[in-house]
Design a protein around this motif. Structure first.
Motif, short mmCIF file in Angstrom:
data_model
loop_
_atom_site.label_atom_id
_atom_site.label_comp_id
_atom_site.label_asym_id
_atom_site.label_seq_id
_atom_site.Cartn_x
_atom_site.Cartn_y
_atom_site.Cartn_z
N GLN A 48 85.19 -35.62 -36.92
CA GLN A 48 83.85 -35.17 -36.55
C GLN A 48 82.94 -36.37 -36.78
OE1 GLN A 48 81.03 -32.19 -35.36
NE2 GLN A 48 83.25 -32.01 -35.51
N PHE A 49 82.06 -36.65 -35.82
CA PHE A 49 81.14 -37.78 -35.94
C PHE A 49 79.77 -37.25 -36.35
CE2 PHE A 49 83.97 -39.18 -32.27
CZ PHE A 49 84.77 -39.99 -33.06
N LEU A 50 79.32 -37.64 -37.53
CA LEU A 50 77.97 -37.30 -38.00
C LEU A 50 77.10 -38.51 -37.70
CD1 LEU A 50 75.98 -35.45 -39.50
CD2 LEU A 50 76.85 -36.43 -41.65
N VAL A 51 76.16 -38.36 -36.77
CA VAL A 51 75.45 -39.51 -36.20
C VAL A 51 74.01 -39.57 -36.71
CG1 VAL A 51 74.76 -40.67 -34.07
CG2 VAL A 51 76.88 -39.33 -34.14
N PHE A 52 73.62 -40.77 -37.14
CA PHE A 52 72.25 -41.04 -37.58
C PHE A 52 71.67 -42.11 -36.65
CE2 PHE A 52 74.94 -39.91 -41.10
CZ PHE A 52 74.21 -39.03 -41.87
N ASP A 53 70.68 -41.73 -35.83
CA ASP A 53 70.02 -42.74 -34.99
C ASP A 53 68.51 -42.58 -35.11
OD1 ASP A 53 69.79 -40.36 -33.62
OD2 ASP A 53 70.32 -41.18 -31.66
N ASN A 54 68.10 -42.31 -36.34
CA ASN A 54 66.70 -42.07 -36.66
C ASN A 54 66.42 -42.74 -37.99
OD1 ASN A 54 64.81 -40.38 -38.40
ND2 ASN A 54 64.30 -39.59 -36.36
#
Length: 203
Positions: A48-54
């Motif tokens: 599962q990819f937990l994405v942070f782009d903030n």
């Protein structure tokens, strides 16, 4: 098409990023889609990819990562989570193949038996989660490099705090964090052992 061997040779772990550069979400999604094409046992896709782009969310990562500045400055961060219950993906993975006539229901049940047998072994779920999610992680970094982005895999973080801060289900286990961005300075060059020192030819 960019040459794979050049991408693999030129990929280096970058830790100093341009903090003002954003990665378009569409481009990040394309990288993640390629990462998701990585191989996995029984094609269960144990990740599962937990994405942070903030930037606000990335600031919350700092204490979890022992204040490594790259997590605040990167254009994005991806937490690679291993799926401890990937056996629950069996129907979702195999049913489309049955509907297209590429697999028989009988074969699916044979594979289900193999999968459930493996998951009854105490150490298997964790071992499979780490092994298969790591394949996706490497593919993610190569895909990012092919798109002109540098990256760095990081194991130095507090997994328990990550799970608590971002409400990660205990179905998943954090495997690594990957920062993605454009470097402000060239990544440090590293030496590699002679490949002959790393090979034993089986006899």
């Amino acid at each position: 098409m960019t040459d794979f061997f050049n991408i693999a040779r030129e990929r280096r772990s970058t830790k100093v990023y341009d903090p003002n550069l954003e990665i378009p979400r569409e481009e990040l999604l394309e990288i993640l889609e390629v990462a998701g094409r990585a191989p996995s046992a029984w094609n269960l896709q144990h990740w599962q990819f937990l994405v942070f782009d903030n930037k606000e969310l990335q600031q919350r990562l700092l204490p979890i990562t022992f204040n490594q500045q790259q997590f605040a400055d990167a254009s994005a961060v991806v937490a690679i989570l291993g799926d401890l219950e990937a056996n629950k993906n069996t129907d979702k993975v195999f049913d489309p193949s049955i509907e297209r006539g590429e697999m028989t229901p009988e074969l699916k049940e044979i594979l289900r038996g193999q999968i459930e047998g493996a998951y009854r072994r105490k150490e298997y779920p964790r071992d499979a989660a780490f092994l298969n999610a790591s394949l996706a992680a490497m593919q993610l970094m190569l895909a990012a490099k092919a798109k002109g982005w540098d990256s760095c895999p990081v194991g130095g973080f507090d997994p328990a705090k990550l799970m608590e801060e971002f409400n990660v289900s205990d179905r998943y286990i954090p495997v690594m964090l990957i920062t993605i961005g454009k470097p402000l300075k060239e990544a440090r060059k590293t030496d590699r052992l002679d490949i002959h020192d790393l090979i034993t030819w089986a006899k």
